[in-house]
Design an enzyme around this catalytic site. Structure first.
Site, short mmCIF file in Angstrom:
data_model
loop_
_atom_site.label_atom_id
_atom_site.label_comp_id
_atom_site.label_asym_id
_atom_site.label_seq_id
_atom_site.Cartn_x
_atom_site.Cartn_y
_atom_site.Cartn_z
CG ASP A 1 -1.50 1.33 1.57
OD1 ASP A 1 -1.11 1.91 2.59
OD2 ASP A 1 -2.35 1.79 0.80
CG ASP B 1 -3.79 3.68 -2.60
OD1 ASP B 1 -4.68 2.87 -2.90
OD2 ASP B 1 -3.86 4.42 -1.60
CD GLU B 2 -5.29 -0.76 -0.41
OE1 GLU B 2 -5.11 -1.23 0.73
OE2 GLU B 2 -6.42 -0.60 -0.91
#
Length: 419
Positions: A11, A106-107
């Site tokens: 993350d 974002d992960e």
């Protein structure tokens, strides 16, 4: 005996804000948030750790954030930049394993089970990822490690509190590290389910994990007063870290069921059919372009709308089956218009959508005695290539230049935000 999988969820910390701070070194020690500085009622999309320390939080209003932190620097979002950096981060992961599955911008999940012999144990791989991403993008990473995706996800939440940004959850430390956590920290347990579980006396994650499944099903059914066995099984397996789903490097083509596009509209501007026609055509263009990019065509066209009446809003959705599968704009647009005209009550329209379903491979094109459909496909694919290279506004229908057109505005945005 099968070897235990090693799954990671990486993350990016305060992703949008981190990208902006990397692009503006002079702001390194300043509180930074991403939002529209010109709209006090706009939403904060991300805040850096310094801003968070001043109480600034994502999803609050820009005006509220500035009231808490007058020195806050609010930067307009650049979605194309964030997507580009996210793809770069994916490439970094893919140098370690080919099993990379984006979970959000974002992960990303990584299955590194086959990478241990080349890159070392999981903790070393995690530190390698953190180092490479930081050097390449300026973004810090937190990494959860576990034998399943669900445990990697919950480990990632714990990694956010650890000093080095790495945390491992395995079946050997599940009871100690996870079962002692409050129930609202379990994945997919929101405020509503937290209230249900608290009324049931299940305050900790371990309170669910230690129950027999049949007992938990019975208790949840009594609490929710409806059939909830599937929900009970999901939460029980989550608490125990059970998750057989693999890390999927790409979306399976056979899982694709529809291609659709919709647009929210200012209803006061869309009272006449001639104005609505412009948007219907633009939506059909977008749907067909996506379908061609995915290599599919469909036989079922659907259109839907929300109408803002004087007393209340109403909506409708209708579909029709075409004589042959298509991804040609004029065929989809004509079908969508027929459906809309047949079911529109004449009220101002605040939302429109067009979809294409009944999908199949587009390698075979149905010929027509009165039209060279193959040549039309080639023309539209040539247009697609121009747009891919020079931008979606490189080639545009003349109707989109009218006041009622939304394609020009949409070309400047990604996900509703400016590039």
């Amino acid at each position: 005996m099968a070897r235990e999988r090693i799954v990671m969820l990486s993350d990016s910390r305060s992703y949008y804000a981190s990208v902006e701070k990397d692009a503006h070194p002079e702001l390194r020690h300043r509180p930074v948030a991403v939002g529209d500085p010109g709209r006090m009622s706009g939403i904060i999309l991300a805040a850096c750790p310094i801003a968070k320390a001043h109480g600034v939080a994502a999803t609050e209003r820009v005006g509220e954030a500035l009231a808490k932190c007058p020195d806050l620097v609010v930067i307009r979002p650049r979605m194309q930049r964030y997507i580009t950096i996210s793809l770069l981060i994916t490439e970094i992961y893919e140098r370690i394993t080919d099993q990379v599955e984006p979970f959000s911008i974002d992960e990303q999940f990584l299955d590194v089970s086959g990478s241990l012999s080349s890159f070392g144990p999981p903790d070393e791989i995690a530190r390698l990822i953190q180092s490479r991403v930081k050097l390449s993008t300026g973004v810090e990473s937190r990494i959860g490690i576990g034998p399943t995706k669900i445990l990697a996800k919950m480990a990632n939440n714990l990694a956010k509190r650890s000093e080095n940004g790495v945390f491992r959850l395995g079946y050997d430390n599940l009871e100690k590290e996870l079962w002692q956590r409050p129930i609202d920290e379990m994945f997919m347990v929101g405020s509503r389910m937290t209230r249900h579980f608290m009324r049931m006396g299940l305050a900790m994650i371990g309170d669910i994990a230690r129950l027999e499944l049949s007992d938990f099903k019975r208790r949840l059914r009594r609490e929710m007063r409806k059939q909830s066995d599937i929900m009970a099984e999901y939460y029980w397996q989550t608490a125990r870290g059970i998750d057989p789903s693999p890390v999927e490097p790409a979306i399976r083509a056979d899982a694709l069921k529809s291609v659709s596009h919709g647009k929210a509209l200012r209803s006061r501007l869309y009272r006449k059919l001639e104005d609505i026609d412009v948007v219907l055509l633009e939506l059909a263009l977008e749907v067909c372009s996506r379908a061609r990019r995915l290599g599919v065509q469909g036989r079922v066209v659907a259109v839907g709308a929300v109408e803002d009446g004087e007393e209340r809003a109403t909506s409708f959705g209708r579909q029709t089956t075409l004589p042959q599968a298509t991804a040609l704009t004029h065929e989809v647009a004509a079908a969508a218009r027929r459906l809309f005209v047949a079911h529109w009550k004449g009220e101002p329209v605040s939302r429109l959508y067009v979809s294409l379903t009944g999908l199949g491979d587009d390698s075979a094109i149905q010929l027509d005695l009165f039209e060279d459909r193959a040549a039309t496909y080639e023309l539209e694919r040539a247009t697609d290539r121009l747009k891919n290279r020079y931008g979606s506004d490189a080639v545009m229908r003349a109707s989109s230049l009218l006041e009622s057109g939304v394609a020009r505005e949409r070309a400047e945005q990604i996900g509703g935000h400016y590039r």
